[in-house]
Design a protein around this motif. Structure first.
Motif, PDB file in Angstrom:
ATOM      1  N   VAL A  15       0.836  -1.206   0.000  1.00  0.00           N
ATOM      2  CA  VAL A  15       0.000   0.000   0.000  1.00  0.00           C
ATOM      3  C   VAL A  15       0.872   1.257   0.000  1.00  0.00           C
ATOM      4  CG1 VAL A  15      -1.731   1.317   1.290  1.00  0.00           C
ATOM      5  CG2 VAL A  15      -1.973  -1.163   1.033  1.00  0.00           C
ATOM      6  N   THR A  16       1.938   1.243   0.765  1.00  0.00           N
ATOM      7  CA  THR A  16       2.837   2.399   0.803  1.00  0.00           C
ATOM      8  C   THR A  16       3.459   2.660  -0.563  1.00  0.00           C
ATOM      9  OG1 THR A  16       3.295   1.980   3.136  1.00  0.00           O
ATOM     10  CG2 THR A  16       4.836   3.397   1.985  1.00  0.00           C
ATOM     11  N   ARG A  23      -3.352   5.442  -3.314  1.00  0.00           N
ATOM     12  CA  ARG A  23      -3.355   5.513  -1.847  1.00  0.00           C
ATOM     13  C   ARG A  23      -4.595   6.269  -1.371  1.00  0.00           C
ATOM     14  NH1 ARG A  23       1.650   7.388  -2.227  1.00  0.00           N
ATOM     15  NH2 ARG A  23       1.167   9.269  -1.067  1.00  0.00           N
ATOM     16  N   THR A 108       3.409   9.468   3.074  1.00  0.00           N
ATOM     17  CA  THR A 108       4.335   8.379   3.370  1.00  0.00           C
ATOM     18  C   THR A 108       5.503   8.941   4.169  1.00  0.00           C
ATOM     19  OG1 THR A 108       5.539   8.760   1.326  1.00  0.00           O
ATOM     20  CG2 THR A 108       3.708   7.181   1.242  1.00  0.00           C
TER      21      THR A 108
END
Length: 132
Positions: A15-16, A23, A108
């Motif tokens: 996901v990152t 996202r 992030t």
């Protein structure tokens, strides 16, 4: 608030690694499903960030692990804190719009977040919540 779902290292990394729009979509789906959005708090209050033009934004995440990963630098010592998604949609986003403050969705560790107007985020979230 309790952790809303188990997050494996593989899920976290996958996901990152998504680009900003993906996202964002993941964020909307997860917070609608779990009914919790996460920010970072210090003893002084919620952390915020400014873009290159000086516009203030509130960083938000779908899981406390993602938020904790960003608790470095000037946010060192901040801890993830949950916000009920309905309070966020009904109260927080409107107040942010009145203050001219954007949402910084799912930054992030490299501080790559999606800057979203609170009205747009409210509309996207409302649409997603109708599916639950």
């Amino acid at each position: 608030m309790d952790t809303p779902y188990e997050l494996s290292p593989q899920q976290h990394d996958a996901v990152t690694a998504l680009d900003g729009p993906h996202r964002y979509k993941h964020f909307i789906g997860r917070i609608a499903h779990t009914e919790v959005v996460y920010g970072l708090r210090t003893e002084e209050g919620w952390v915020s960030a400014c873009d290159d033009d000086g516009a203030e934004g509130l960083p938000v995440w779908p899981h406390p692990a993602y938020a904790l990963e960003c608790a470095t630098g000037e946010w060192a010592g901040a801890a993830p804190a949950g916000i009920d998604v309905y309070d966020f949609a009904d109260d927080w986003l409107g107040a942010m719009g009145e203050r001219g403050m954007n949402a910084i969705v799912f930054p992030t560790a490299g501080m790559n977040g999606v800057v979203v107007d609170p009205a747009q985020l409210a509309a996207d979230l409302e649409e997603e919540l109708t599916q639950y």
